[in-house]
Each structure stands twice: as C-alpha cells, then as structure tokens.
Design an enzyme around this catalytic site. Structure first.
Site, PDB file in Angstrom:
ATOM      1  N   CYS A  37       0.838  -1.210   0.000  1.00  0.00           N
ATOM      2  CA  CYS A  37       0.000   0.000   0.000  1.00  0.00           C
ATOM      3  C   CYS A  37       0.869   1.255   0.000  1.00  0.00           C
ATOM      4  CB  CYS A  37      -0.996  -0.042   1.163  1.00  0.00           C
ATOM      5  SG  CYS A  37      -2.362   1.115   0.963  1.00  0.00           S
ATOM      6  N   HIS A  65      -3.697  -4.897  -0.328  1.00  0.00           N
ATOM      7  CA  HIS A  65      -3.225  -5.491   0.924  1.00  0.00           C
ATOM      8  C   HIS A  65      -3.293  -7.012   0.834  1.00  0.00           C
ATOM      9  CE1 HIS A  65      -2.947  -1.941   3.586  1.00  0.00           C
ATOM     10  NE2 HIS A  65      -3.812  -1.427   2.730  1.00  0.00           N
ATOM     11  N   GLU A 101      -2.273  -9.071   2.933  1.00  0.00           N
ATOM     12  CA  GLU A 101      -2.569  -9.615   4.269  1.00  0.00           C
ATOM     13  C   GLU A 101      -4.053  -9.505   4.610  1.00  0.00           C
ATOM     14  OE1 GLU A 101      -1.565  -6.664   3.650  1.00  0.00           O
ATOM     15  OE2 GLU A 101      -1.984  -5.238   5.261  1.00  0.00           O
TER      16      GLU A 101
END
Lengths: 196, 253
Positions: free
Chosen positions: A79, A177, A179
């Site tokens: 990001c 993202h 994650e």
C-alpha cells in the site's frame, strides 16, 4: 526471518500473522540495525503519503529500506509502503518519496473514492502464480499511474489505470493489501516467501 | 476488471459475546465472535464488522482481545465500531488488528474527532455510521442516536456532507425506518445519499430477501451490510453473491 518495518500506526498484526503463515519467523521492528538482520523485508504503510514519509524518516526508515534494497534480499512493499518507493506523492501537498521507481502518486480519477474493496489485477509477475484471476483487497485514493520501463508492472483499473503491483530485482510491492486478501493474498505471500 | 460489490456481515458484541442470537450448525460456540468471523470468512464475506455494545470498561478491553484474535485468524478487512471517543481509542483498535473503525455518537457530539482521526490515520480507516430516519428536516432525513430512540435535529445529508469534508472515508447508512422490517433496504435514502456524496456507501437495515441486495446496489450502494439474515441462515452469503452475479453485478467468488 522476515522483518516488518514498524514506523507508524495502523494494523500491523494482520501482516505479522499473514507472513508468519509462510513458516518463517516474523519480527516487527522500528530499529534499522535489527531490520537489516532479516532474510526478507516487509515495508507496510497506511495513511497519508506525507505523514508516512515523516514517520519513516523519524526512525531512519529511509536508511533501513536502502539497506534492504542493497542487501539483494526480497522486499515486499504494501500500500503506502509501495507508494513511497516512487519519486513523490501528491496527497495533501507534494512530498518526496524514496525514488526507487520514477513517477508521482496522485489522486485517482474516479467518481467514488476511496477505492475500497476487492478488485482484479492484470498480473504480470510470477509471484502471482496460481492467483492470476483472483481479486485482491484495495483501500486507497492515490496511485501511481505511469509505466515503469525497468520494472514489471501489474495494473488495475478503477476510473483509470494504475499500478496494482510492481517488481524489479529484489523489490516486489503491491497497492493492495495481501494480508487482507484472504486465501488469494496468503497464496501471493507464500509465492513471494519462496524467494527467501 | 471491476471493483466487486461488498457483502459485510455485522456482529453485535457485548462483553466478548455475540448477541442478537446466531443460528448456525457445526459451530462449537456460536457466541464466540472469533468463531463466527472465521465462519463468515470461509463463506465468502468480503469484510466483517463488529459493533461493540459493551457498556463497561472491562467489556471494551475484551473487545480489543477479540479484535486481535480475529485479526490473527481471519484475513479479510475488519471494521470495529461502538464506544469510540478518542484518537487513542482508534489507535488501540488498529494496533489490536482492526483495519477500520466506525464512529457515530461521539462524532455528533464533537465533530472535530473526525478531523483528528483522519489526520492521524488517514480517511480510509474512518467509517461514519449514521442512524437516519424520515423527519421534517431539510432533506427529509434526520440523524438519530440510541438506536433511533433519540432525535438530534441534525439533517442527515448535511451531517454526512460535513463529515466527508472533515475526513470520513466511507458512510455506513443505517435506515432506522427500514431496520428490522426485512422489507428491503431504504432505497430512497440510499439514492439521496448517493446523489450528494462521492465516498463509498455501505447500506444497512432492512435486508430480508436476496433481491433486496440488488435493489440497494441499483440505488447506488457500494457495499451491503446485514446481520440477522446471515445469523439466522435465511440465506448464505454465497446465495446473495450468485444472485447479484446473475443480476450483472461484480462480486468476489
């Protein structure tokens, strides 16, 4: 061991756990000397570009990222952690980035912003192997939009085309993202971790 | 290449337990928010929302623990709302593993809280939750508090516009008129909000059948929040998504 550079605020727990799923130890650190000891590096980032750069400079994060790049070991930018690898950012004023990639990170031209949610990526890097047609989770209003000839760029379109992922030598970075991108994100991280 | 419309289950959490009841089979503990978050993650939820309705300090501490346990196991975005009054409250939640926070009453009482949170963490972490209903205000919609029991006299659309200018990144639009009716989202309210605002709108309140979700998207919503229809198994997230997909909307498989 994978080190995550902790230079600000926001959710680092998800990243810590998602990268730990690869079987590697994961260290959160804001110390340049500790960061450099790792076998691979993660540079996260949330919030405004200028605020992120300021917080990064406060812990000598510029030096930490430079060490990581020069080490030749794998680096993953996420990001704003990807955005700051570009020349500059135009969010709330003009801010200089770290300049590993040419280009300015500017406001996306779209009717509804931020760009929040799951979107497709026109994947080019082998790190996307097995998840080329999956959607990934984005949350941002600014993006890099220019071609980077020396790097492999994957694009996403929302209003206009922008950089969703970029890779060059030991640097891999995503606007989305991984994650927070469920199984697809976990697979991407697993692929990346094979470079370690 | 299209941004998917998001389906977001919402869990009300009181002192570490899911309340309002959940009816799932094959769950060891249906009252455990972490178990449910995992379940919804597996069923295709695009995000999750926890609404902390704990009244006590202990209850809030428990919420932080639940947020961190969830963030460790469920790799989709998590929004947490309820009782957030300060920038430090936000910091704690983000550090625990929340990706976004939603604020409501505290922002009405002190709108500068919006600026403070957005300046520190960015607009993208901040969701403004608005409990609105029809009333004799300029736009025809007013802001309420206490689950619709108290009027603020604030015009809902003026309030949302002010909040967006101050820095909220998304609007969670709860229709107090539609809430609990299961007769569909508040289409008129969504349309009025969409016409005015350029941030994503999460529609909430009134979902009863799968076609309701499509109607809200048609009216301009970007994401759809629902609680009871998912908790009680009226239909699954995947059923909503296949309906939306057949109706021509982009969803995440």
């Amino acid at each position: 061991m994978i080190a995550i550079l902790d230079y600000g605020s926001g959710n680092l727990r998800s990243a810590q756990r998602a990268f730990a799923l690869t079987g590697h130890d994961v260290l959160l650190t804001s110390k340049r000397s500790e960061f450099l000891k790792a076998d691979a590096f993660v540079v996260p980032g949330v919030g405004a570009y200028g605020a992120c750069m300021k917080q990064l400079e406060e812990i000598d994060g510029r030096g930490a990222v430079s060490d990581a790049v020069n080490s030749g070991k794998p680096i993953f930018g996420i990001c704003v952690g990807m955005q700051i690898l570009f020349t500059s950012g135009s969010e709330k004023g003009k801010h200089l980035g770290l300049g590993y990639f040419p280009g300015d990170v500017s406001l996306i031209n779209a009717p509804v912003l931020p760009h929040i949610g799951w979107n497709d990526v026109n994947a080019t890097s082998p790190i996307f192997h097995g998840v080329e047609s999956e959607k990934f989770y984005f949350v941002h209003s600014y993006a890099a939009k220019n071609d980077v000839e020396s790097a492999q760029v994957s694009w996403t379109t929302y209003g206009e085309r922008f950089v969703a992922a970029i890779s060059k030598e030991n640097i891999f970075a995503t606007q989305f993202h991984p994650e927070k991108s469920g199984d697809a994100g976990a697979k991407l991280i697993e692929n990346w971790a094979k470079l370690i | 290449m299209t941004l998917a419309k998001r389906i977001i289950p919402c869990l009300d959490v009181d002192n570490g337990r899911v309340v309002k009841g959940v009816n799932f089979t094959n769950l060891v503990d249906a009252g455990d928010p972490v178990e449910l978050a995992k379940r919804y993650g597996e069923e295709g939820a695009d995000e999750l929302t926890f609404l902390d309705i704990s009244a006590s300090v202990d209850g809030r501490a428990t919420t932080l623990d639940i947020v961190s346990r969830t963030a460790e196991q469920v790799f989709i975005p998590l929004t947490v709302g309820g009782g957030i009054r300060t920038v430090e409250d936000v910091n704690q939640l983000l550090r625990a593993g929340a990706d976004k926070v939603s604020i409501n009453t505290a922002a009405i009482k002190r709108p500068d809280l919006i600026n403070e949170i957005a300046d520190r963490f960015g607009n993208q972490v901040l969701v403004l939750s608005v409990d609105a209903r029809r009333a004799q205000t300029k736009s025809g919609f007013e802001v309420t508090t206490h689950g619709g029991r108290e009027s603020t006299r604030l015009d809902a659309l003026e309030w949302m516009q002010d909040a967006v200018t101050r820095g909220v990144g998304e609007i969670l639009l709860n229709s107090m008129d539609a809430d609990g009716t299961k007769s569909g989202y508040d289409i008129q309210m969504i349309k009025a909000t969409r016409a005015l605002l350029s941030v994503p709108i999460i529609a909430s309140g009134g979902a009863g059948k799968v076609s309701d979700f499509a109607d809200a998207l048609e009216a301009g919503a970007d994401a759809l929040l629902a609680a009871s229809v998912f908790h009680f198994g009226t239909f699954k997230i995947s059923e909503v998504k296949s309906y939306l997909s057949r109706a021509g909307y982009s969803v995440r498989d």
